[in-house]
Motif scaffolding. Structure first.
Motif, PDB file in Angstrom:
ATOM      1  N   SER A  49     -16.538 -12.213   1.957  1.00  0.00           N
ATOM      2  CA  SER A  49     -17.734 -12.982   1.686  1.00  0.00           C
ATOM      3  C   SER A  49     -18.724 -12.978   2.798  1.00  0.00           C
ATOM      4  CB  SER A  49     -17.701 -14.461   1.192  1.00  0.00           C
ATOM      5  OG  SER A  49     -18.726 -15.072   1.296  1.00  0.00           O
ATOM      6  N   TYR A  55     -11.420 -17.008   8.526  1.00  0.00           N
ATOM      7  CA  TYR A  55     -13.039 -17.162   9.123  1.00  0.00           C
ATOM      8  C   TYR A  55     -13.455 -16.237   9.933  1.00  0.00           C
ATOM      9  CZ  TYR A  55     -12.585 -21.640   5.992  1.00  0.00           C
ATOM     10  OH  TYR A  55     -12.083 -22.202   5.189  1.00  0.00           O
ATOM     11  N   ARG A  95     -17.908 -26.443   6.220  1.00  0.00           N
ATOM     12  CA  ARG A  95     -16.708 -25.471   6.590  1.00  0.00           C
ATOM     13  C   ARG A  95     -15.590 -26.588   6.668  1.00  0.00           C
ATOM     14  NH1 ARG A  95     -15.245 -21.735  10.835  1.00  0.00           N
ATOM     15  NH2 ARG A  95     -13.250 -21.729  11.162  1.00  0.00           N
ATOM     16  N   GLN A 114     -18.959 -20.784  -1.583  1.00  0.00           N
ATOM     17  CA  GLN A 114     -17.845 -20.544  -1.373  1.00  0.00           C
ATOM     18  C   GLN A 114     -16.645 -21.135  -1.921  1.00  0.00           C
ATOM     19  OE1 GLN A 114     -20.484 -20.586   0.761  1.00  0.00           O
ATOM     20  NE2 GLN A 114     -20.364 -18.616   2.062  1.00  0.00           N
ATOM     21  N   PHE A 152     -14.135 -15.415   5.046  1.00  0.00           N
ATOM     22  CA  PHE A 152     -15.553 -15.731   5.101  1.00  0.00           C
ATOM     23  C   PHE A 152     -16.187 -15.530   6.482  1.00  0.00           C
ATOM     24  CE2 PHE A 152     -13.489 -19.301   2.362  1.00  0.00           C
ATOM     25  CZ  PHE A 152     -14.510 -18.872   0.871  1.00  0.00           C
ATOM     26  N   LEU A 156     -22.461 -19.434   5.524  1.00  0.00           N
ATOM     27  CA  LEU A 156     -21.289 -20.660   5.204  1.00  0.00           C
ATOM     28  C   LEU A 156     -21.986 -21.673   4.759  1.00  0.00           C
ATOM     29  CD1 LEU A 156     -18.298 -20.034   4.682  1.00  0.00           C
ATOM     30  CD2 LEU A 156     -17.902 -21.446   6.759  1.00  0.00           C
ATOM     31  N   LYS A 157     -22.609 -21.750   3.463  1.00  0.00           N
ATOM     32  CA  LYS A 157     -23.391 -23.276   2.987  1.00  0.00           C
ATOM     33  C   LYS A 157     -23.112 -23.158   1.467  1.00  0.00           C
ATOM     34  CE  LYS A 157     -27.346 -22.168   6.277  1.00  0.00           C
ATOM     35  NZ  LYS A 157     -27.096 -23.627   7.133  1.00  0.00           N
ATOM     36  N   GLN A 168     -23.051 -21.093   9.993  1.00  0.00           N
ATOM     37  CA  GLN A 168     -22.611 -21.821   8.820  1.00  0.00           C
ATOM     38  C   GLN A 168     -22.848 -23.498   9.149  1.00  0.00           C
ATOM     39  OE1 GLN A 168     -18.417 -22.068  10.213  1.00  0.00           O
ATOM     40  NE2 GLN A 168     -18.677 -23.007  12.491  1.00  0.00           N
ATOM     41  N   LEU A 222     -14.367 -26.687   3.104  1.00  0.00           N
ATOM     42  CA  LEU A 222     -13.812 -25.481   2.713  1.00  0.00           C
ATOM     43  C   LEU A 222     -12.093 -25.403   3.285  1.00  0.00           C
ATOM     44  CD1 LEU A 222     -16.459 -22.819   3.322  1.00  0.00           C
ATOM     45  CD2 LEU A 222     -15.279 -23.218   1.375  1.00  0.00           C
ATOM     46  N   THR A 273     -19.139 -16.646   8.932  1.00  0.00           N
ATOM     47  CA  THR A 273     -19.483 -17.827   9.334  1.00  0.00           C
ATOM     48  C   THR A 273     -20.640 -17.834  10.091  1.00  0.00           C
ATOM     49  OG1 THR A 273     -18.145 -17.551  11.482  1.00  0.00           O
ATOM     50  CG2 THR A 273     -16.985 -18.603   9.817  1.00  0.00           C
TER      51      THR A 273
END
Length: 377
Positions: free
Chosen positions: A195, A254, A236, A205, A226, A199-200, A231, A239, A228
């Motif tokens: 992805s 990550y 985070r 996610q 993911f 990272l929001k 982010q 997640l 980052t």
């Protein structure tokens, strides 16, 4: 093009890797490039940088000091053409405010899709619309964005589709790539889903984690990685908590923020790329992945269909966990379909979304605007 080199002022965030690439390409075309940015960041060799950052822009005094610095920076640059690489940005607004001409604005997505992405307050929206209506030329990365800009009162004749696209000197397929997997602690036989978006919460996610839980039941060596970059720290933590709750700790990684070369290695190290934003322009990360030969699962947005074809160059899915699960498993288990997406995706991006050829469109428009502006003087 046998015309004299131009003095081009680029108005954009220096912290963006796309700004860095764009300035470098215009420099390589032989132009004299100045970057005016509201922040600090890297600037290519041979490009003059006018950073307009301040120690702090908190509070009224801090914001006024920042605006004054931006005003001075934009005002100080004399150029043949001014190009803003994002409509909803302070240097863009300031170039309109001080009357820089000829003035071009490139719209990329969230800068004009206000209602979809919840961007800007009423004042920011008004200024952005005003700048777009008063500038000399507007480029958009999709026809969907073009229609959005038209609704602001920008005449269709002033709008040009420029996809921008991918730097193929960087983003390309590698015959062998173990670097990213080694850094992520992932085995060679794992099936890696990457992805690449910020990272929001906007990029869904957590839904990817819910889908991963089901995928792992049928594909036990699946790993979700993911990116980052930029982010949201609180997200985070959500997640990480959800990963633990789903008992997926061995299946989630990550990746630290990466430069362009590292992103190329990441795309090559993945089996699939996934992008589930509910609103978008034409995402560069999706095109970069395809240029590296990695098939992409993306949200089923109508605007994507002017560029990508379902099950040929990309795979569309509803933004629901069950649909995402089906898409992942089908692609991982259908090798002929996987190869089709891989080959046709690479071909599409090479032919239609090459950053250098698309930048030539910007160059051509710049010469045209300069000629028009000279005739009006």
């Amino acid at each position: 093009m046998n015309q004299k080199p131009l003095k081009i002022c680029v108005l954009a965030a220096a912290s963006s890797s796309h700004t860095y690439l764009q300035c470098g390409i215009l420099r390589d075309f032989g132009h004299h490039v100045t970057l005016v940015s509201p922040d600090d960041g890297k600037c290519p060799d041979g490009v003059r940088h006018v950073p307009c950052s301040v120690t702090s822009h908190q509070g009224i005094i801090g914001k006024l000091r920042w605006l004054k610095t931006i005003y001075n920076g934009v005002k100080s640059v004399e150029a043949d053409v001014y190009h803003a690489h994002y409509a909803a940005e302070l240097t863009t607004w300031m170039a309109w405010f001080v009357g820089k001409k000829p003035f071009m604005i490139s719209c990329l997505g969230g800068d004009v899709l206000f209602d979809e992405q919840g961007t800007l307050g009423p004042i920011g929206r008004w200024i952005t619309k005003r700048a777009l209506k008063k500038c000399d030329h507007v480029t958009v990365v999709s026809n969907h964005l073009g229609k959005a800009v038209e609704k602001f009162g920008v005449h269709q004749s002033k709008i040009q589709r420029v996809i921008w696209g991918v730097n193929h000197e960087i983003f390309r397929p590698l015959s062998q790539n173990k670097t990213a997997r080694s850094l992520w602690g992932v085995t060679e036989d794992a099936q890696v889903i990457f992805s690449p978006r910020m990272l929001k919460p906007f990029y869904n996610q957590i839904m990817m984690l819910d889908a991963l839980k089901e995928v792992v039941l049928q594909s036990p060596k699946s790993v979700l990685v993911f990116a980052t970059y930029n982010q949201d720290a609180d997200y985070r933590k959500e997640l990480e908590a959800r990963t633990k709750e789903l008992e997926l700790e061995d299946h989630v990684r990550y990746a630290p923020p990466m430069n362009q070369q590292e992103m190329m290695l990441a795309y090559n190290g993945a089996d699939l790329v996934i992008s589930l934003s509910p609103s978008d322009g034409t995402p560069v990360s999706v095109m970069e992945a395809m240029a590296c030969g990695t098939p992409v699962i993306m949200a089923d947005l109508e605007r994507y269909k002017e560029f990508f074809v379902h099950k040929e160059t990309g795979w569309f899915t509803k933004i629901e966990a069950s649909h995402v699960v089906s898409a992942i498993l089908e692609l991982l288990n259908d090798q002929p379909r996987y190869e089709t997406l891989k080959i046709k995706g690479m071909t599409l991006i090479k032919e239609k979304a090459d950053l250098h050829s698309q930048s030539r469109l910007l160059e051509e428009s710049s010469y045209r605007l300069i000629d028009i502006n000279s005739d009006l003087l």
